[in-house]
Motif scaffolding. Structure first.
Motif, PDB file in Angstrom:
ATOM      1  N   ASP A 145      32.215  39.595 -39.464  1.00  0.00           N
ATOM      2  CA  ASP A 145      30.779  39.901 -39.373  1.00  0.00           C
ATOM      3  C   ASP A 145      30.514  41.387 -39.602  1.00  0.00           C
ATOM      4  N   VAL A 146      30.960  41.877 -40.755  1.00  0.00           N
ATOM      5  CA  VAL A 146      30.811  43.303 -41.066  1.00  0.00           C
ATOM      6  C   VAL A 146      29.337  43.703 -41.048  1.00  0.00           C
ATOM      7  N   GLU A 147      29.049  44.807 -40.348  1.00  0.00           N
ATOM      8  CA  GLU A 147      27.685  45.297 -40.218  1.00  0.00           C
ATOM      9  C   GLU A 147      27.740  46.778 -39.856  1.00  0.00           C
ATOM     10  N   MET A 148      26.781  47.545 -40.347  1.00  0.00           N
ATOM     11  CA  MET A 148      26.763  48.969 -40.055  1.00  0.00           C
ATOM     12  C   MET A 148      26.254  49.236 -38.637  1.00  0.00           C
ATOM     13  N   ASP A 149      26.643  50.419 -38.108  1.00  0.00           N
ATOM     14  CA  ASP A 149      26.133  50.929 -36.828  1.00  0.00           C
ATOM     15  C   ASP A 149      26.440  50.017 -35.653  1.00  0.00           C
ATOM     16  N   CYS A 150      27.639  49.473 -35.641  1.00  0.00           N
ATOM     17  CA  CYS A 150      28.091  48.642 -34.523  1.00  0.00           C
ATOM     18  C   CYS A 150      29.394  49.209 -33.959  1.00  0.00           C
ATOM     19  N   ALA A 151      29.844  48.624 -32.857  1.00  0.00           N
ATOM     20  CA  ALA A 151      31.177  48.928 -32.326  1.00  0.00           C
ATOM     21  C   ALA A 151      32.142  47.844 -32.800  1.00  0.00           C
TER      22      ALA A 151
END
Length: 435
Positions: A145-151
């Protein structure tokens, strides 16, 4: 001066020596060696990495440089990066990591337990939207679940560890969060020499004036391919679709199965329903452009009627709503998410007014999409774009060039944009697909 050996992979015996001036001469105390590999020259990655080191006060020495000498061959670069302190070096390596550079002596990622719900460790790794792998127990694991601005959270509950992105508000106490930059590899989009087609790395760019027939044909071909592969086309819709007369064309695409999911705000659904109930959008007849008496109240009357009936599904089942995009979504079991905002009238009972809940619903849609059509809505498209991996194909259409440019600049490796009236684009796309 630093010596640089260039080796052509297709002809290794030939060597050439070049020189690259160092940023500045001074005493350095710490260093690490990093590697770059791929189409690093064509994409500008190598030059960007050189610039990062120098701009952040470090120095680099290229130890090996092998140039791919055919269209399909990749280039390899190994360089030693030095800085005054460990803190400075760590900051440089972080920026290089975001560009796709990796250290030559990989170690396992550093994990630290979250101290409490919604709180991450101080030095947590903040993700990009590019494909990423993390080294855990000596193995490189792909991030889910690649996504920006996450941990990044490592889950050890199963037989083998898993790594997935998690938004900060969903962190739970005890979650194993990746900190620092050790044991992380990012794979940013490249620009190979043989990149072709509108969906190549930014190849389509921004097309202004009227929609290009060939570009629309390219988009239609991609939608057909996704449809044939049982993939998902997500349409992100703004009210301008209804105002400009593109509503019927979009409804046709939903009905015929070329749109598999819909993401919009309260306003889009309201004006789509208003068009069916009163023949107007924002009080204006979209065909005659006349302003009926009390037309400015039609949207609020629409909301009242749908609320009275109990929601859009009830309005459709009782025959009050009999056409339009929302009608076709319900008739054809097309899932939709209506996310609310502070500006909404009503809102409709179907609109998700909790911002976190709406984000989660949008995130689920975005992660499942193979192709995203961003249709004349800047803010909603930005919200969806924030949840997309950079590998998802994206089409951005808006009458405002600044909107299209902003959406294309969000890091997608495969995006094209058209600056045009959505009321012209959608019928042309419908005709290309159906006729």
């Amino acid at each position: 001066m630093a010596g640089l050996v260039v080796r052509g992979r297709a002809d290794r015996p030939k060597t050439h020596t070049l020189t690259i001036p160092r940023h500045k001469e001074r005493s350095m105390t710490v260093s690490r060696t990093v590697e770059l590999e791929g189409h690093i020259i064509d994409s500008g990655m190598m030059g960007t990495c050189f610039g990062v080191v120098m701009d952040m006060g470090g120095e680099f020495e290229v130890e090996e440089f092998e140039v791919g000498r055919t269209k399909h061959a990749e280039t390899y670069c190994r360089m030693r990066v030095t800085a005054d302190t460990e803190e400075d070096l760590r900051a440089i390596l972080h920026e290089l990591n975001q560009q796709g550079a990796t250290v030559t002596d990989p170690r396992d990622a550093t994990l630290e337990a979250a101290p409490e719900d919604g709180v991450v460790p101080v030095d947590f790794y903040s993700t990009t939207n590019h494909p990423t792998v993390v080294r855990v127990d000596g193995e490189w694991l792909p991030v889910e679940d690649v996504e920006m601005d996450c941990a990044l959270v490592v889950d050890r509950s199963g037989e083998t560890p898993r790594v997935h992105t998690t938004v900060l508000n969903a962190i739970e106490a005890g979650d194993l969060v990746v900190t620092g930059d050790t044991g992380i590899r990012v794979d940013p989009p490249e620009r190979p020499r043989n990149g072709t087609g509108s969906f190549g790395f930014m190849q389509g760019g921004v097309s202004s004036e009227r929609p290009s027939a060939s570009l629309i044909e390219e988009i239609a071909d991609e939608m057909r391919a996704v449809n044939e592969d049982d993939g998902t086309v997500l349409a992100v819709c703004g009210p301008a679709i209804v105002h400009s007369g593109g509503r019927n064309a979009l409804a046709d695409l939903v009905r015929t199965g070329y749109v598999d999911a819909l993401s919009a705000g309260n306003g889009f659904a309201v004006h789509d329903l208003e068009r069916d109930l009163y023949g107007t959008s924002l009080g204006v007849d979209t065909e005659s452009l006349e302003h009926p008496r009390k037309g400015h109240k039609h949207h609020i009357y629409t909301i009242s009627e749908i609320v009275r009936l109990g929601g859009i599904e009830a309005a459709v089942s009782e025959g009050v709503v009999s056409e339009g995009v929302m009608f076709e979504c319900l008739e054809n079991d097309i899932p939709y998410v209506l996310a609310g905002s502070i500006r909404d009238d009503g809102p409709l009972p179907d609109t998700i007014t909790d911002a976190i809940e709406a984000q989660d619903a949008i995130r689920e849609q975005a992660q499942d999409a193979d192709l995203v059509l961003m249709l004349s809505t800047l803010l909603h498209s930005v919200a969806v774009g924030n949840c997309l991996p950079s590998t998802t194909k994206t089409v951005c259409v808006d009458i405002n060039p600044a909107t299209v440019t902003q959406l294309l600049d969000r890091g997608s490796a495969q995006a094209i944009g058209l600056v045009t009236d959505i009321g012209t684009f959608l019928p042309m796309l419908r005709d290309e697909l159906l006729e």
